[in-house]
Design a protein around this motif. Structure first.
Motif, PDB file in Angstrom:
ATOM      1  N   LEU A  74       0.806  -1.209   0.000  1.00 14.37           N
ATOM      2  CA  LEU A  74       0.000   0.000   0.000  1.00 14.37           C
ATOM      3  C   LEU A  74       0.845   1.268   0.000  1.00 14.37           C
ATOM      4  N   ALA A  75       2.151   1.144   0.181  1.00 15.55           N
ATOM      5  CA  ALA A  75       3.011   2.321   0.345  1.00 15.55           C
ATOM      6  C   ALA A  75       3.012   3.214  -0.889  1.00 15.55           C
ATOM      7  N   ALA A  76       3.138   2.643  -2.073  1.00 12.05           N
ATOM      8  CA  ALA A  76       3.257   3.464  -3.278  1.00 12.05           C
ATOM      9  C   ALA A  76       1.971   4.225  -3.558  1.00 12.05           C
ATOM     10  N   ARG A  77       0.832   3.564  -3.416  1.00 10.40           N
ATOM     11  CA  ARG A  77      -0.449   4.237  -3.632  1.00 10.40           C
ATOM     12  C   ARG A  77      -0.635   5.363  -2.633  1.00 10.40           C
ATOM     13  N   ARG A  78      -0.290   5.110  -1.393  1.00 12.49           N
ATOM     14  CA  ARG A  78      -0.416   6.144  -0.375  1.00 12.49           C
ATOM     15  C   ARG A  78       0.523   7.313  -0.650  1.00 12.49           C
ATOM     16  N   ALA A  79       1.631   7.039  -1.356  1.00 13.56           N
ATOM     17  CA  ALA A  79       2.595   8.095  -1.682  1.00 13.56           C
ATOM     18  C   ALA A  79       2.238   8.815  -2.984  1.00 13.56           C
ATOM     19  N   GLY A  80       1.167   8.387  -3.658  1.00 14.36           N
ATOM     20  CA  GLY A  80       0.712   9.116  -4.836  1.00 14.36           C
ATOM     21  C   GLY A  80       0.735   8.360  -6.139  1.00 14.36           C
ATOM     22  N   SER A  81       1.085   7.087  -6.135  1.00 11.29           N
ATOM     23  CA  SER A  81       1.109   6.328  -7.389  1.00 11.29           C
ATOM     24  C   SER A  81      -0.320   6.111  -7.893  1.00 11.29           C
ATOM     25  N   PRO A  82      -0.567   6.287  -9.189  1.00  9.51           N
ATOM     26  CA  PRO A  82      -1.913   6.059  -9.718  1.00  9.51           C
ATOM     27  C   PRO A  82      -2.267   4.590  -9.924  1.00  9.51           C
ATOM     28  N   LEU A  83      -1.326   3.679  -9.754  1.00  2.00           N
ATOM     29  CA  LEU A  83      -1.612   2.252  -9.894  1.00  2.00           C
ATOM     30  C   LEU A  83      -2.294   1.748  -8.625  1.00  2.00           C
ATOM     31  N   LYS A  84      -3.475   1.129  -8.794  1.00  2.00           N
ATOM     32  CA  LYS A  84      -4.172   0.553  -7.650  1.00  2.00           C
ATOM     33  C   LYS A  84      -3.688  -0.875  -7.461  1.00  2.00           C
ATOM     34  N   ILE A  85      -3.188  -1.176  -6.278  1.00  2.17           N
ATOM     35  CA  ILE A  85      -2.726  -2.525  -5.953  1.00  2.17           C
ATOM     36  C   ILE A  85      -3.638  -3.082  -4.864  1.00  2.17           C
ATOM     37  N   TYR A  86      -4.310  -4.184  -5.192  1.00  5.98           N
ATOM     38  CA  TYR A  86      -5.192  -4.868  -4.251  1.00  5.98           C
ATOM     39  C   TYR A  86      -4.449  -6.113  -3.757  1.00  5.98           C
ATOM     40  N   PRO A  87      -3.861  -6.066  -2.569  1.00 11.12           N
ATOM     41  CA  PRO A  87      -3.037  -7.192  -2.116  1.00 11.12           C
ATOM     42  C   PRO A  87      -3.881  -8.403  -1.722  1.00 11.12           C
ATOM     43  N   LEU A  88      -3.356  -9.572  -2.025  1.00 10.19           N
ATOM     44  CA  LEU A  88      -3.885 -10.826  -1.492  1.00 10.19           C
ATOM     45  C   LEU A  88      -2.748 -11.478  -0.715  1.00 10.19           C
ATOM     46  N   PRO A  89      -2.772 -11.391   0.609  1.00 10.03           N
ATOM     47  CA  PRO A  89      -1.684 -11.992   1.396  1.00 10.03           C
ATOM     48  C   PRO A  89      -1.519 -13.474   1.079  1.00 10.03           C
ATOM     49  N   GLY A  90      -0.299 -13.953   1.215  1.00 12.58           N
ATOM     50  CA  GLY A  90       0.042 -15.289   0.755  1.00 12.58           C
ATOM     51  C   GLY A  90      -0.539 -16.404   1.609  1.00 12.58           C
TER      52      GLY A  90
END
Length: 624
Positions: free
Chosen positions: A142-158
């Motif tokens: 979530l760090a990059a999105r919170r820092a302003g990246s326009p790519l949405k990353i929906y994590p699925l923990p392993g």
């Protein structure tokens, strides 16, 4: 580019912020509040119906769409109108199943690579990073999105943390961790691919309770349990897999297998290596409803993405195989969004969704002219226009290779029994899916069992990079690695536990290669004649690098060029993608999931020499 202040709270899909956003959007849709801009493409694909709509307008407020309809139909005002009469608009493409770690780029640089290729959102299957540092899984993704990246990353923990009960290091995820992940962020879409089928299906397996705990927590949140059903091709097995509540599979090899899994209610995710044959086969079999089909990138390096593309390459490939462009686009937009329960935000150009829009010069060839994300233009052609946020990755991300000592040649020696001139050795080979390991009688010299390059027998080792004890398991492998004397290759990507591995023609070379990778905090190292010929640095989690894709690719090309000076062993395997030359796929040959049986893992109390059958838990000496 950084996100405007009003969209910052939107990055985690916080429900309070979401309600406020929706209340504001409805006022814009009614024309009671102004919008930020209007896009007017020549036509727009409604992925909900599969129909094209001509001369449309897309009204954007903040990062979202407030209104769509015929040009001029919206009753409100906006300070900016962007007319694009020669372009066709389709939703931002989504990755239904991808390991960003396999691009070897950190998320902020992944965005710069894939957004110009149409990808605006990714379901990140995080058993790679999670196996390195399970506790910081969400912090990382979530760090990059919170820092302003326009790519949405929906994590699925392993789910595969650890991949089997016979591996250790990097963390352990169970019911409570998965429950907390799902509670901590609405960006978490579910549970990453369940791949330890023996652990799921056999109550006596030591992974059984852990896996069912994670699955139970996911089901309790009504989230998605993703699957990995490699080798499960019989109807009872397919039905059992689906009955367990696992929702999908991306490991199919034939159209018949895909059709059988669709019939059992599974969502199928088609990968590029078999996509043409799959599409043609499913069309020939008469598949009418493609709504439970998506295209998965799974693993694709930055080098390969620069050459061929991201999910846009999958879409083009499917169209070339005979799939209607509208259906191919649905397979990369609304289908994965519905499956991952993200349809409220992704998959359509429609009110309430993110203003993520791919504009095409030509639909049939899926030629991308520009891409918009969060309501702003982020690329023209392949040129990325947005700013890349500069993230100061903390030690938990950048200091993850902890061998604990400098390795010596002696660490890779395999001692023989006293007085023996030969010893019988267990042999594996890349992608060895047989129920039993191979064997060979190998010579003994100076009290140690030796390689036999004349018979394609070399040495392979796995080095524990988590505990700091520097423990090494080693055995003999067939048909991989260097034949050139005093040469070795080492890497910190070893699916899925990601310990270090080294393969070489001498013990001293293996030690040098492994030490070089450890000193870099991850990557590749090729050594020969006592010298380091080439390296690639993956300083983040030992899997990724915080730099542009082009820089990473330049290092890869230098490694490949150096590898041309080496004579590589080769022995055909079960996997058709195992080819002669530089053995890049050795990083995948370390897998421990089905259909593998005997594998080499880092030493543990259960398997001190590291050779273990991950289906039964049986262990065996490497020589006898």
């Amino acid at each position: 580019m950084t996100l405007p202040p009003e969209t910052v709270a939107d990055t985690d899909l916080d429900p309070v912020a979401e309600a406020a956003i929706r209340q504001a959007l409805l006022q814009v849709a009614l024309g009671h509040a102004p919008a930020d801009r209007i896009l007017r493409p020549g036509r727009l694909l409604d992925t909900g119906t599969g129909l094209w709509r001509d001369v449309q307008e897309i009204v954007i407020s903040g990062a979202r769409i407030a209104y769509t309809g015929p040009a001029g139909s919206w009753p409100g005002t906006a300070p900016e109108i962007v007319d694009l009469p020669d372009l066709a608009a389709v939703p931002g493409l989504g990755e239904v199943h991808k390991h960003i770690e396999s691009s070897h780029l950190t998320p902020e640089y992944e965005a710069a690579l894939v957004l110009p290729r149409g990808n605006t959102w990714t379901c990140e299957a995080s058993h790679e990073f999670s196996n390195v540092d399970a506790d910081h899984t969400l912090d990382f993704w979530l760090a990059a999105r919170r820092a302003g990246s326009p790519l949405k990353i929906y994590p699925l923990p392993g789910s595969a943390v650890p991949p089997t009960a016979y591996e250790h290091g990097g963390g352990w995820l169970g019911h409570d961790a998965q429950r907390d992940f799902l509670k901590d962020s609405r960006m978490v879409a579910g549970l990453d691919e369940v791949m330890d089928w023996p652990g799921v299906s056999d109550p006596a397996n030591p992974s059984h309770d852990r896996l069912w705990g994670m699955m139970t927590a996911t089901m309790a949140a009504r989230a998605v349990v993703e699957g990995h059903a490699a080798g499960i091709t019989d109807l009872p097995g397919i039905n059992a897999f689906a009955a367990a509540g696992i929702a999908s599979d991306h490991e199919m090899w034939t159209a018949q297998e895909a059709m059988d899994k669709l019939a059992a209610g599974l969502f199928v995710e088609l990968r590029i290596h078999s996509l043409t044959e799959m599409v043609q086969g499913l069309l020939q079999m008469g598949l009418r409803d493609w709504s439970r089909v998506a295209f998965a990138t799974d693993d694709r390096s930055a080098t390969d993405t620069l050459k061929t593309g991201a999910t846009d390459h999958n879409v083009r490939t499917a169209i070339a195989a005979g799939l209607a462009p509208e259906i191919a686009i649905q397979c990369a937009t609304i289908n994965p969004a519905r499956h991952m329960r993200l349809e409220a935000w992704q998959g359509l150009i429609a009110p309430g969704r993110y203003a993520d829009i791919v504009l095409l010069d030509d639909v049939d060839s899926f030629a991308i002219a520009e891409v918009w994300a969060d309501g702003r233009r982020v690329s023209r052609g392949k040129t990325y226009l947005a700013e890349i946020p500069q993230i100061d990755w903390p030690d938990w991300a950048s200091d993850t290779v902890n061998v604990g000592r400098t390795l010596q040649a002696e660490d890779f020696r395999i001692p023989a029994a006293p007085g023996r001139e030969t010893m019988t050795a267990a042999l594996l080979r890349p992608f060895h899916w047989a129920p039993n390991f191979l064997t060979a009688d190998l010579p003994v010299q100076d009290g140690a069992v030796q390689r036999d390059s004349a018979r394609n027998v070399t040495k392979f080792a796995v080095i524990d990079r988590f505990s700091g004890r520097g423990e090494v398991s080693k055995m003999f492998w067939l048909g991989c690695g260097p034949a050139t004397p005093e040469t070795a290759l080492a890497c910190s990507m070893a699916h899925d536990k990601h310990n270090l591995w080294a393969c070489g023609s001498s013990d001293a070379a293996m030690a040098l290669a492994a030490n070089t990778v450890a000193e870099m905090q991850g990557g590749w190292a090729l050594v020969s004649g006592g010298k380091v010929l080439a390296t690639i640095r993956w300083e983040i989690a030992g899997l990724m690098s915080a730099r542009p894709a082009q820089a990473l690719d330049a290092d890869m090309q230098a490694l490949l060029k150096a590898a041309e000076t080496i004579d590589w062993l080769y022995e055909p395997s079960y996997n058709p993608r195992w080819q002669p030359g530089f053995p890049e796929r050795l990083a995948w040959a370390t897998l421990t999931c089905s259909p593998w049986t005997w594998v080499l893992v880092a030493p543990s109390d259960h398997a001190p020499e590291g050779l273990v059958n991950v289906t039964t838990g049986a262990t065996h000496p490497v020589v006898w």
